[in-house]
Design a protein around this motif. Sequence first.
Motif, PDB file in Angstrom:
ATOM      1  N   LEU A  24      47.552  36.631  43.385  1.00  7.86           N
ATOM      2  CA  LEU A  24      46.487  37.195  42.548  1.00  7.86           C
ATOM      3  C   LEU A  24      46.840  37.098  41.069  1.00  7.86           C
ATOM      4  N   GLN A  27      47.071  33.588  39.200  1.00  5.49           N
ATOM      5  CA  GLN A  27      45.827  32.846  38.980  1.00  5.49           C
ATOM      6  C   GLN A  27      44.994  33.397  37.819  1.00  5.49           C
ATOM      7  N   LEU A  28      45.531  34.352  37.092  1.00  2.00           N
ATOM      8  CA  LEU A  28      44.780  34.947  35.977  1.00  2.00           C
ATOM      9  C   LEU A  28      44.836  34.064  34.750  1.00  2.00           C
ATOM     10  N   PRO A  29      43.820  34.047  33.927  1.00  3.59           N
ATOM     11  CA  PRO A  29      42.536  34.729  34.106  1.00  3.59           C
ATOM     12  C   PRO A  29      41.670  34.011  35.129  1.00  3.59           C
ATOM     13  N   CYS A  30      40.732  34.751  35.693  1.00  2.00           N
ATOM     14  CA  CYS A  30      39.854  34.235  36.731  1.00  2.00           C
ATOM     15  C   CYS A  30      38.404  34.532  36.352  1.00  2.00           C
ATOM     16  N   ASN A  31      37.523  33.588  36.584  1.00  2.00           N
ATOM     17  CA  ASN A  31      36.115  33.751  36.203  1.00  2.00           C
ATOM     18  C   ASN A  31      35.312  34.614  37.163  1.00  2.00           C
ATOM     19  N   THR A  32      35.838  34.917  38.340  1.00  3.68           N
ATOM     20  CA  THR A  32      35.046  35.633  39.342  1.00  3.68           C
ATOM     21  C   THR A  32      35.179  37.152  39.271  1.00  3.68           C
ATOM     22  N   ILE A 132      41.843  38.916  47.799  1.00  5.69           N
ATOM     23  CA  ILE A 132      41.855  37.457  47.794  1.00  5.69           C
ATOM     24  C   ILE A 132      40.909  36.917  48.867  1.00  5.69           C
ATOM     25  N   GLN A 135      37.459  36.750  47.743  1.00  2.00           N
ATOM     26  CA  GLN A 135      37.254  35.633  46.823  1.00  2.00           C
ATOM     27  C   GLN A 135      37.192  34.304  47.584  1.00  2.00           C
ATOM     28  N   SER A 138      40.200  31.622  47.476  1.00  2.00           N
ATOM     29  CA  SER A 138      40.283  30.560  46.476  1.00  2.00           C
ATOM     30  C   SER A 138      41.179  30.886  45.300  1.00  2.00           C
ATOM     31  N   LEU A 139      41.793  32.043  45.299  1.00  2.00           N
ATOM     32  CA  LEU A 139      42.692  32.366  44.190  1.00  2.00           C
ATOM     33  C   LEU A 139      43.992  31.608  44.338  1.00  2.00           C
TER      34      LEU A 139
END
Length: 139
Positions: A24, A27-32, A132, A135, A138-139
């Motif tokens: 988690l 993978q930042l930043p994340c658009n979701t 995750i 999501q 997909s992270l």
Amino acid sequence: MRIVIDTNVLYSALRSKRGASYRLISQLPCNTFQIMLSVPLYMEYQEVLLKGKLSERYSKQEILGFLRYFCKICIHQEIFYLWRPLLKDQKDDMLLELAVAGDCDYIVTHNIKHFKGLEQFKPKPITPKEFIGLQGGSL
């Protein structure tokens, strides 16, 4: 979607490169989703991450650098109403207050049981692995 990330998730992510917490955070930043942050929660992050076993792996400057980056990608939320005392741990109350003030969907934590009985509030406690999964993995 808005979330609050519990300190134990950040700690786990920095302690081990295996597991959902690391996946988690890496993978930042994340658009979701958006991460909400308050000054008291940032102070707790700093206090917990700078002590203990993480100091064996990372320097103080590395931890503070990570926290500055994390702070930069979060949405800062002021807390105007305190729900305390509602939970056994006042630090969990702090997370709940931030999640309610920030209109969050989830509190991402390893301590789901600490948030039992709070169905009247919108934010749902969820583990990093479950988040995750929401999501689509997909992270």
